[in-house]
Design a protein around this motif. Structure first.
Motif, PDB file in Angstrom:
ATOM      1  N   TYR A   4       0.939  -1.265   0.078  1.00  0.00           N
ATOM      2  CA  TYR A   4       0.147  -0.115  -0.012  1.00  0.00           C
ATOM      3  C   TYR A   4       0.720   1.266   0.104  1.00  0.00           C
ATOM      4  N   GLU A   5       1.909   1.182   0.882  1.00  0.00           N
ATOM      5  CA  GLU A   5       2.658   2.426   0.979  1.00  0.00           C
ATOM      6  C   GLU A   5       3.288   2.694  -0.328  1.00  0.00           C
ATOM      7  N   PHE A   8       1.226   3.914  -2.983  1.00  0.00           N
ATOM      8  CA  PHE A   8       0.612   5.334  -2.752  1.00  0.00           C
ATOM      9  C   PHE A   8       1.748   6.275  -3.290  1.00  0.00           C
ATOM     10  N   ILE A  44      -6.092   9.016  -4.427  1.00  0.00           N
ATOM     11  CA  ILE A  44      -6.278   8.284  -3.165  1.00  0.00           C
ATOM     12  C   ILE A  44      -7.554   7.401  -2.823  1.00  0.00           C
ATOM     13  N   ARG A  45      -8.704   8.325  -3.250  1.00  0.00           N
ATOM     14  CA  ARG A  45      -9.832   7.514  -3.032  1.00  0.00           C
ATOM     15  C   ARG A  45      -9.842   6.171  -3.740  1.00  0.00           C
ATOM     16  N   ASN A  48      -7.665   3.518  -1.949  1.00  0.00           N
ATOM     17  CA  ASN A  48      -8.156   2.984  -0.719  1.00  0.00           C
ATOM     18  C   ASN A  48      -9.319   2.321  -1.000  1.00  0.00           C
ATOM     19  N   GLU A  49     -10.337   2.631  -2.186  1.00  0.00           N
ATOM     20  CA  GLU A  49     -11.347   1.478  -2.450  1.00  0.00           C
ATOM     21  C   GLU A  49     -10.671   0.238  -3.157  1.00  0.00           C
ATOM     22  N   PHE A  51      -7.834  -1.336  -2.001  1.00  0.00           N
ATOM     23  CA  PHE A  51      -7.061  -1.981  -1.028  1.00  0.00           C
ATOM     24  C   PHE A  51      -8.296  -2.234   0.175  1.00  0.00           C
ATOM     25  N   SER A  52      -9.274  -1.607   0.189  1.00  0.00           N
ATOM     26  CA  SER A  52      -9.997  -1.945   1.268  1.00  0.00           C
ATOM     27  C   SER A  52     -10.907  -3.240   0.889  1.00  0.00           C
TER      28      SER A  52
END
Length: 112
Positions: A4-5, A8, A44-45, A48-49, A51-52
């Motif tokens: 994730y990092e 990002f 970013i949105r 995050n979607e 990865f969630s």
């Protein structure tokens, strides 16, 4: 979480380069300090979607495996950590922009 990092960070770098011609990490940090993350809100949105909806496995703590992976594939430490984690958890494929993973046979690199 290291994936994730990494995603990002690389995403921010690509957007900053494309939109503002920023190519260095120091300039990216300066831009974020002065302007915030607004330039990357949509990214970013979406990140995050995505990865969630994934099962996130813990990074390996097998230092020997990380070192062997780094040496075997000439990877920098964070990439070796990611590849070693995939190997430890039998993750067969990795989606990445990073060409360094093309050397790693397991997991195989899926270009995005």
């Amino acid at each position: 979480m290291s994936v994730y990092e990494e995603t990002f960070f690389v995403g921010l770098k690509l957007i900053a380069e494309d939109e503002f011609g920023i190519t260095g990490t120091a300039d990216l940090k300066k831009h974020i300090r002065e302007n915030g993350y607004g330039f990357a809100d949509e990214f970013i949105r979406n990140l995050n979607e995505i990865f969630s909806g994934l099962a996130i496995v813990p990074d390996t703590s097998n230092l020997t495996l990380i070192e062997k992976t780094a040496r075997a594939y000439d990877l920098l430490p964070n990439d070796a950590l990611i590849a070693a984690t995939c190997i430890e958890h039998a993750i067969p494929q990795i989606a990445t922009f990073d060409k360094d993973f093309s050397k790693v046979k397991n997991p195989c690199r899926i270009k995005i």
